[in-house]
Design a protein around this motif. Sequence first.
Motif, PDB file in Angstrom:
ATOM      1  N   SER A 146       1.014  -1.256   0.202  1.00  0.00           N
ATOM      2  CA  SER A 146      -0.349  -0.645  -0.430  1.00  0.00           C
ATOM      3  C   SER A 146       1.130   1.357  -0.175  1.00  0.00           C
ATOM      4  O   SER A 146       1.918   1.241   0.620  1.00  0.00           O
ATOM      5  N   THR A 147       0.567   2.130  -0.407  1.00  0.00           N
ATOM      6  CA  THR A 147       0.978   3.853  -0.777  1.00  0.00           C
ATOM      7  C   THR A 147       0.112   4.095   0.038  1.00  0.00           C
ATOM      8  O   THR A 147      -0.204   4.860   1.080  1.00  0.00           O
ATOM      9  N   SER A 148      -0.594   5.281  -0.475  1.00  0.00           N
ATOM     10  CA  SER A 148      -2.121   5.719  -0.405  1.00  0.00           C
ATOM     11  C   SER A 148      -3.612   5.540  -1.120  1.00  0.00           C
ATOM     12  O   SER A 148      -3.288   5.430  -2.228  1.00  0.00           O
ATOM     13  N   GLN A 149      -4.349   6.032  -0.395  1.00  0.00           N
ATOM     14  CA  GLN A 149      -5.611   6.093  -0.893  1.00  0.00           C
ATOM     15  C   GLN A 149      -5.926   6.635  -2.148  1.00  0.00           C
ATOM     16  O   GLN A 149      -6.325   7.148  -3.216  1.00  0.00           O
ATOM     17  N   ALA A 150      -4.465   8.409  -1.950  1.00  0.00           N
ATOM     18  CA  ALA A 150      -4.819   9.300  -3.133  1.00  0.00           C
ATOM     19  C   ALA A 150      -4.229   9.209  -4.036  1.00  0.00           C
ATOM     20  O   ALA A 150      -4.322   9.470  -4.667  1.00  0.00           O
ATOM     21  N   GLN A 151      -2.747   8.386  -3.660  1.00  0.00           N
ATOM     22  CA  GLN A 151      -1.782   8.674  -4.390  1.00  0.00           C
ATOM     23  C   GLN A 151      -1.775   6.926  -5.658  1.00  0.00           C
ATOM     24  O   GLN A 151      -1.607   6.917  -6.284  1.00  0.00           O
ATOM     25  N   HIS A 152      -3.235   6.662  -4.891  1.00  0.00           N
ATOM     26  CA  HIS A 152      -2.768   4.467  -5.122  1.00  0.00           C
ATOM     27  C   HIS A 152      -2.279   3.899  -6.785  1.00  0.00           C
ATOM     28  O   HIS A 152      -2.858   3.458  -7.100  1.00  0.00           O
ATOM     29  N   SER A 153      -1.480   4.053  -5.851  1.00  0.00           N
ATOM     30  CA  SER A 153      -0.340   3.413  -6.708  1.00  0.00           C
ATOM     31  C   SER A 153       0.751   1.611  -5.700  1.00  0.00           C
ATOM     32  O   SER A 153       0.238   2.248  -4.288  1.00  0.00           O
ATOM     33  N   LEU A 154       1.036   0.941  -6.144  1.00  0.00           N
ATOM     34  CA  LEU A 154       1.140   0.152  -5.968  1.00  0.00           C
ATOM     35  C   LEU A 154       2.756  -0.257  -5.283  1.00  0.00           C
ATOM     36  O   LEU A 154       4.231  -0.023  -6.088  1.00  0.00           O
TER      37      LEU A 154
END
Length: 202
Positions: A146-154
Motif C-alpha cells: 500500500s501507499t495511499s488511497q490518494a496516490q493509489h500506486s502499488l
Amino acid sequence: MSRTLFTSRAGGDLKLPANRQTLGQAISLTTLHFMRQTHSDLVMVVDEKGENFECDALVTSTPGVGIAALAADCMPITFSAESVVGVAHIGRVGLGSAIAIKTVRAMRELGAQEIVATIGPSICRDCYEVSSDMYREFILHTPASSTSQAQHSLDLQRGVRAQLEANSVTVINLNLCTLENPLYFSFRRGGESARQAGIISL
Ligand SMILES: [Zn+2]
C-alpha cells in the motif's frame, strides 16, 4: 558460490535469441535458460536440459547452468543459497499469487538453508499507479504494497520484501526504478516490448 547479474538496455533486448546467445558467451555459461513467462505461479526445477520453460520461476542446483527472468518494470528477482539458486519474474499478479514464496519452498526442498533474494531493476512505488479500484482490492491481500488511497500506486518491491522476510529470507533491493532510469527498458515509459534480465548461476 553463486554469480548474479542484472542486465540493462546495454545488454540488448533479451527476447531475441541472438542477444541471449551473445550474453551467454559473454558470461561463459554453456547453458542459459529463459522462460516463456505468463504471470503464472509455476516454479520449475531444471538442470542443463530443455529450453523455454513455461513458468515464471526457475530453480537449479546444477553448477554452470544459468537461469534468467525477463522483465521491464516487473521485478526480476534472484535467489542465492549455498548449493541452490533461483530466479523469478514477479509483477502484480505474481505478488498476489506468492510465487516468491513458492520459489523459496522449491529451493528448500533441494536443501537450501540461508537464502538471499535480490530485487532487480523494476518500477518503483511512485511510478506504479493503478486504478483506485484495483488499488483497494489489491492491498486487501497484500497490505505491504500500500501507499495511499490518494496516490493509489502499488509498492511491489515492499510487498515482495514482506513476503520473503516473513519466510526468513534476507532481501536486498537494488532500488533501481526502470521507468525513471533511461538505462533500463520500461514498458510503462512508452510501451517498450524489449526486456532486460536477472540471471543467476552456481
Ligand atoms: Zn519510479
